[in-house]
Design an enzyme around this catalytic site. Structure first.
Site, PDB file in Angstrom:
ATOM      1  CB  CYS A   1       6.992 -41.429 -11.689  1.00 38.38           C
ATOM      2  SG  CYS A   1       7.829 -42.631 -10.656  1.00 38.38           S
TER       3      CYS A   1
ATOM      4  NE  ARG B   1      -5.745  -4.552  -3.309  1.00 32.49           N
ATOM      5  CZ  ARG B   1      -6.350  -4.806  -2.160  1.00 32.49           C
ATOM      6  NH1 ARG B   1      -5.634  -4.999  -1.076  1.00 32.49           N
ATOM      7  NH2 ARG B   1      -7.651  -4.868  -2.078  1.00 32.49           N
TER       8      ARG B   1
ATOM      9  CG  MET C   1      -3.153  -6.175   8.465  1.00 32.22           C
ATOM     10  SD  MET C   1      -2.400  -6.742   9.984  1.00 32.22           S
ATOM     11  CE  MET C   1      -1.191  -7.833   9.284  1.00 32.22           C
TER      12      MET C   1
ATOM     13  CG  HIS D   1     -13.791 -10.651   3.519  1.00 27.96           C
ATOM     14  ND1 HIS D   1     -14.205 -11.924   3.844  1.00 27.96           N
ATOM     15  CD2 HIS D   1     -12.492 -10.571   3.847  1.00 27.96           C
ATOM     16  CE1 HIS D   1     -13.185 -12.577   4.367  1.00 27.96           C
ATOM     17  NE2 HIS D   1     -12.136 -11.781   4.380  1.00 27.96           N
TER      18      HIS D   1
ATOM     19  CE  LYS E   1      -3.788  -0.584   2.410  1.00 28.76           C
ATOM     20  NZ  LYS E   1      -4.378  -0.837   3.737  1.00 28.76           N
TER      21      LYS E   1
ATOM     22  NE  ARG F   1      -5.350   3.247   3.810  1.00 30.26           N
ATOM     23  CZ  ARG F   1      -5.366   3.501   2.499  1.00 30.26           C
ATOM     24  NH1 ARG F   1      -4.736   4.563   2.024  1.00 30.26           N
ATOM     25  NH2 ARG F   1      -5.974   2.689   1.673  1.00 30.26           N
TER      26      ARG F   1
ATOM     27  N   GLY G   1      -8.326  -7.370   4.031  1.00 29.42           N
ATOM     28  CA  GLY G   1      -9.136  -7.406   5.240  1.00 29.42           C
ATOM     29  C   GLY G   1      -8.467  -7.990   6.466  1.00 29.42           C
TER      30      GLY G   1
ATOM     31  CE1 TYR H   1       9.616 -39.224 -16.355  1.00 32.13           C
ATOM     32  CE2 TYR H   1      11.696 -39.503 -17.532  1.00 32.13           C
ATOM     33  CZ  TYR H   1      10.721 -40.006 -16.683  1.00 32.13           C
ATOM     34  OH  TYR H   1      10.830 -41.264 -16.174  1.00 32.13           O
TER      35      TYR H   1
ATOM     36  CB  SER I   1      11.532 -42.754 -12.643  1.00 29.95           C
ATOM     37  OG  SER I   1      10.429 -41.956 -12.307  1.00 29.95           O
TER      38      SER I   1
HETATM   39  P1  ADP Z   1      -7.608  -2.492   3.484  1.00 32.79           P
HETATM   40  O1  ADP Z   1      -6.186  -2.869   3.518  1.00 32.79           O
HETATM   41  O2  ADP Z   1      -8.479  -3.413   4.267  1.00 32.79           O
HETATM   42  O3  ADP Z   1      -8.094  -2.237   2.097  1.00 32.79           O
HETATM   43  P2  ADP Z   1      -7.402   0.352   3.811  1.00 32.79           P
HETATM   44  O4  ADP Z   1      -6.246   0.836   4.573  1.00 32.79           O
HETATM   45  O5  ADP Z   1      -7.320   0.456   2.352  1.00 32.79           O
HETATM   46  O6  ADP Z   1      -7.730  -1.123   4.281  1.00 32.79           O
HETATM   47  O7  ADP Z   1      -8.634   1.139   4.338  1.00 32.79           O
HETATM   48  C1  ADP Z   1      -9.947   0.768   4.100  1.00 32.79           C
HETATM   49  C2  ADP Z   1     -10.740   1.932   3.567  1.00 32.79           C
HETATM   50  O8  ADP Z   1     -10.668   3.023   4.450  1.00 32.79           O
HETATM   51  C3  ADP Z   1     -10.218   2.472   2.253  1.00 32.79           C
HETATM   52  O9  ADP Z   1     -10.721   1.772   1.179  1.00 32.79           O
HETATM   53  C4  ADP Z   1     -10.739   3.874   2.267  1.00 32.79           C
HETATM   54  O10 ADP Z   1     -12.040   3.911   1.750  1.00 32.79           O
HETATM   55  C5  ADP Z   1     -10.758   4.219   3.720  1.00 32.79           C
HETATM   56  N1  ADP Z   1      -9.610   5.071   3.994  1.00 32.79           N
HETATM   57  C6  ADP Z   1      -8.365   4.731   4.317  1.00 32.79           C
HETATM   58  N2  ADP Z   1      -7.573   5.801   4.439  1.00 32.79           N
HETATM   59  C7  ADP Z   1      -8.355   6.874   4.186  1.00 32.79           C
HETATM   60  C8  ADP Z   1      -8.117   8.273   4.129  1.00 32.79           C
HETATM   61  N3  ADP Z   1      -6.916   8.788   4.351  1.00 32.79           N
HETATM   62  N4  ADP Z   1      -9.148   9.067   3.845  1.00 32.79           N
HETATM   63  C9  ADP Z   1     -10.374   8.543   3.589  1.00 32.79           C
HETATM   64  N5  ADP Z   1     -10.657   7.255   3.629  1.00 32.79           N
HETATM   65  C10 ADP Z   1      -9.653   6.417   3.911  1.00 32.79           C
HETATM   66 MG    MG Z   2      -7.835  -0.885   0.861  1.00 30.29          MG
END
Ligand code: ADP
Ligand code: MG
Ligand code: MG
Length: 910
Positions: free
Chosen positions: A863, A348, A109, A470, A28, A98, A107, A883, A796
């Site tokens: 094998c 990503r 973390m 998710h 990220k 984040r 999802g 092989y 083999s």
């Molecule tokens: P994940 O790794 O689970 O995708 P993120 O860190 O991307 O978690 O955060 C989840 C959501 O939180 C993002 O998709 C975004 O919508 C919101 N978010 C994260 N950072 C910000 C920010 N700086 N401003 C507004 N929304 C945010």
């Molecule tokens: Mg995200």
């Protein structure tokens, strides 16, 4: 020594990191920095490196001493860029915290948003935004998220309730609201208060009002979450090392919940389910982050954004194109619109289905974005499995639909067809599937806690959430069938049932349903599945290649794979039809025919038992004479199909008692058939009993004690070979002696082999090209490979037995402890699935080197079951085998894995 830099800033037009720094900044953080370099609108922030996470766990949960001041400085930079101040009571800067690991862990973390709010800053936010409701909506979200993530009030089991959700629901119910957006400012204020009370009640501590305390609490929670159960489990099933650690991203907030001119969304630059080159996404107006993915409100299609905000929509389209051109791949993006201004929050490389993965790779070659080599490397060999996987029988499905069995339609989130018994939680999914039953996991929405259950289920069905929920993301990654966001379902966990809107059908736990992840259909009852396009074209021949677009993609990938791979690909097959399938899938020969499988066939088990129960050589020979013509027919069938391709035939391998019945009734039948008394038969069976059959009277030991068995088998092979050759086919038998640990065992068998072969060829006045060789499957065989290779013309690796004998453990008894070994990280992977390179591989490498010393150009292969497992195939390439051989349906996977190996490692044979 220069001090280690732990914090990397990004914002405005400058970023200290870039996309190449994923190991240090996590995916990220690295991509946020890269988007800044591309001139895209990214809210300012900074990334705390993965090294801090490692340091934290190596040093008793302490941070490096310089971290605090680095974070302070970085916050100051962000403040400058955003023209706001963290903790200010007049112009507060709010932050999001984040996580971001190297490999994306969807999802796993938790993110904390709106950090920095307290009773005072909320007032400033209200004043500055001119929107009091928005300020309090942000505040109640923050308190709840902080409580869940940092103070650990998140529900631990499916029966626990989230205190904040509970309070929110209570509030909505008492006011008669349906949506969160109906909550008034006064309601929100009340919620903040009751949330804080709940925190005090549950934790005994007050909610921290100090922004800096909040910030360090959240940072600590992200690092802490690296070692929560879900994260550990996710790492294990995805092979992510725990040493990698996660980074923490601290970023200034932008607000999608500022009103109807604000919103938030997620999108894929192409369709992640089909691979189609269309912009695919979802958004919600007046919403914040998790609202879209959590599935609490059903989002709108990205197309609709045109109506809400054409400027932002066009800007997104432009960004989509620039990102794809830059990354040369399909991406998954997250964005937020704050009062008409677009911000990018994440990008990503996007997860996709096998189908999409293949389509995108092929399309991007056509579009000139990538080369065929890159395309090949982007397709995970295991993913091909999904292309070979069954779909519903169309007729049967149409019948079911006609008969009103269609329950509902959801989103086609994970293609494929699945039928199974309904379960309502992850634990049940695991338990029921452990009994060998197919299950469909039905959830209102899934969360990371459900991963074990999703893994165990054939398919996943959710009532809420979109294509990027998710459930959808994880299902696609796992290659599971998934129908998401099926809003017509009314799921009741407590009574373990679901009902369907506008119908009186009740589906209970244990009932069968079928879901079609390619169309989104949910159908009552069990439905037969039907072969995939690839199988229809290649195996069943019920479909023309020109009518099968998926097959055409498969064929393109295989064509490229064959161009690059160096390894030969053979198959393990015992019957003509299996051989045909394998050839259709691209096998170039047989690496293993297990002759003993044939003894169970029609009319053969009788004479086989007669041979086993015989009292002397004469009796055995009489019985063997009956088997001979039957074996000859088997071999003829195989040689016929394998025209012009080598066929490795292994002499009898399993212990004889495997061919006799063990229960009384079966023994009576044998006694009757053979004309012995029951007690004689029982005595004989007792004699055959072994304490440790795996290490007992089997393999070449049988042919050494009873040479007449070897003689019969060799005669059958050569008589068959000559007949087929005379019929105009080309035959290349390779006769293989199993379980050799001492060259003298091999010499003994090879003498019989050559003698009988010559005799048959003389009788029939026909020469056959053949080879004799052995399996390397006990350590002594590998260790003395130099001597063995003087006699064997090919070897083999029988890696199933070689794994058992090297590790000193029996595969069939390993169920009680091996899973624990993998779970406790004593073993990385099940050594019966992926070659144990350190142990078994040591012996293999030694054997390769010494065998080649004794006989230059000796043909070497594998094998064991491992021959179709990608990491093992790669390993076989690296150590220079000629092989690999695997079961017919894994042949395409092995071809692609071999191409991967060749592109990744220049070395290898040929
Ligand atoms: P994940 O790794 O689970 O995708 P993120 O860190 O991307 O978690 O955060 C989840 C959501 O939180 C993002 O998709 C975004 O919508 C919101 N978010 C994260 N950072 C910000 C920010 N700086 N401003 C507004 N929304 C945010
Ligand atoms: Mg995200
Ligand atoms: Mg073996």
């Amino acid at each position: 020594m220069a001090k280690t830099k732990y914090v990397y800033y990004f914002g405005g037009k400058k970023a200290e990191g870039d996309a190449k720094m994923k190991n240090l900044l996590g995916g990220k953080g690295a991509n946020l920095a890269e988007m800044i370099h591309l001139g895209m609108p990214v809210p300012a922030g900074f990334t705390i490196t993965t090294e801090v996470c490692t340091y934290y766990y190596d040093n008793g949960l302490k941070y490096p001493s310089s971290l605090e001041s680095e974070v302070k400085k970085a916050v100051e930079k962000v403040e400058k860029e955003m023209k706001a101040e963290f903790g200010s009571m007049t112009n507060p800067l709010l932050l999001s915290v984040r996580s971001g690991a190297r490999a994306s862990m969807p999802g796993m973390m938790d993110t904390v948003l709106n950090l920095g709010l307290n009773d005072k800053t909320v007032k400033a936010l209200a004043k500055n935004s001119g929107n009091e409701r928005f300020a309090w909506d942000s505040y109640r979200r923050f308190v709840a998220m902080y409580g869940d993530v940092v103070l650990d009030l998140k529900p631990k089991t499916k029966d626990d309730i989230d205190p904040f959700e509970h309070l929110l629901d209570e509030m909505k119910e008492s006011k008669g609201y349906k949506l969160d957006t109906e909550l008034t400012t006064a309601d929100l204020k009340e919620l903040v208060k009751s949330f804080k009370d709940a925190i005090k009640k549950h934790t005994g501590k007050k909610f921290p009002e100090d922004p800096w305390e909040q910030l360090w609490g959240a940072i600590g929670a992200v690092f802490g979450s690296w070692n929560n159960e879900r994260a550990i489990y996710y790492r294990r099933i995805n092979g992510i090392p725990s040493e990698w650690g996660t980074a923490v991203n601290v970023q200034s907030m932008v607000y999608g919940n500022m009103g109807e001119d604000s919103g938030t969304g997620v999108a894929f630059t192409r369709d992640a389910a089909t691979g189609e080159n269309i912009f695919y996404g979802e958004f919600l107006m007046n919403a914040q982050g998790e609202d879209v993915v959590a599935g609490t409100r059903t989002p709108q299609q990205i197309e609709e954004l045109k109506k809400n905000d054409i400027k932002c929509y066009n800007e997104l389209l432009d960004i989509r194109e620039r990102l794809e051109a830059h990354y040369r791949d399909m991406l998954d993006i997250e964005f937020t619109i704050q009062r008409g201004k677009l911000y990018m929050l994440q990008c990503r490389v996007g997860k996709r289905t096998a189908m999409a993965s293949i389509k995108i790779a092929i399309d991007m070659v056509k579009e000139g974005l990538i080369t065929p080599k890159e395309a090949i490397l982007r397709i995970d060999p295991e993913q091909l499995n999904q292309l070979l996987r069954p779909v519903f029988d169309l007729k049967e499905k149409q019948n079911a639909l006609k008969n009103g069995k269609l329950l509902a339609k959801g989103l086609n989130a994970g293609p494929g067809a699945a039928s199974g018994k309904v379960v309502f939680n992850a634990e049940d999914a695991v338990a029921v599937s452990a009994k060998g039953e197919q299950v469909i996991l039905v959830r209102i929405e899934t969360s990371p806690e459900d991963i074990t259950g999703m893994n165990a289920a054939e398919g996943i069905l959710t009532a809420r959430g979109g294509m990027t929920s998710h459930a959808a993301l994880v299902a696609r990654q796992m290659g599971k069938v998934c129908v998401a966001g099926c809003g017509a379902l009314n799921i009741n966990y407590r009574d373990r049932k679901f009902t369907v809107e506008k119908s009186d059908i009740v589906v209970r736990e244990g009932d069968y349903i079928s879901i079609d992840g390619s169309t989104g259909e949910v159908i009552l009852g069990e439905l037969q599945t039907k072969p995939s396009e690839v199988v229809e074209v290649l195996i069943d021949k019920t479909l023309k290649a020109s009518d099968a677009p998926n097959y055409q993609m498969f064929a393109q990938v295989m064509e490229w794979a064959d161009k690059y791979r160096k390894l030969g690909i053979r198959t393990n097959a015992d019957q003509p039809d299996q051989c045909e399938n394998a050839i259709a899938f691209g096998a170039e020969g047989i690496g293993l025919t297990r002759t003993e499988h044939m003894f169970f066939g029609e009319g053969k088990i009788g004479p086989m038992r007669e041979m086993i129960f015989a009292f002397d050589e004469e009796g055995r020979k009489k019985a063997l004479a009956k088997i001979l013509p039957l074996q000859r027919i088997d071999f003829k069938g195989i040689f016929h199909v394998m025209d012009n391709k080598p066929v490795t035939i292994r002499l009898i391998d399993p212990p004889l008692h495997e061919f006799v019945p063990h229960e009384e009734s079966g023994l009576e039948v044998v006694a009757n058939d053979l004309g012995y008394s029951l007690s004689i038969v029982k005595d004989r069976v007792n004699q055959l009993h072994e304490f440790n059959p795996m290490l007992g009277f089997r393999g070449c030991r049988l042919g050494i004690v009873y040479p007449e068995i070897t003689e019969m088998q060799v005669r059958a092979i050569f008589e068959a070979a000559i007949e087929v050759q005379k019929a105009g086919k080309k035959v290349f038998p390779e006769v293989m002696v199993p379980l050799v640990g001492n060259v003298k065992e091999l010499e003994f068998q090879v003498e019989i082999l050559h003698r009988v072969a010559k005799q048959v060829m003389k009788e029939k006045k026909t020469e056959v090209n053949y080879m004799v060789g052995t399996m390397i499957e006990v350590p002594r065989g590998a260790i003395t490979a130099e001597k063995i290779a003087k006699v064997a013309e090919f070897c083999s690796f029988g890696t199933n037995d070689l794994t058992q004998t090297t590790l000193g453990l029996s595969r069939d008894d390993s169920g009680s402890f091996l899973p624990a070994y993998v779970q406790k990280n004593i073993l990385d992977k099940d050594p019966f699935q992926a070659i144990d390179q350190e142990g078994v591989g040591f012996l293999m490498e030694h054997a390769v080197k010494h065998a080649r010393k004794a006989r230059k150009g000796i043909k070497l292969g594998i094998c064991g079951e491992h021959g179709g497992e990608p990491s093992s195939v790669e390993y076989c390439h690296k150590i220079g085998l000629d092989y690999v051989s695997c079961s017919p349906y894994r042949v395409p996977i092995a071809r692609l894995a071999a191409a991967h190996a060749a592109l990744k490692h220049k070395k290898g044979k040929k």
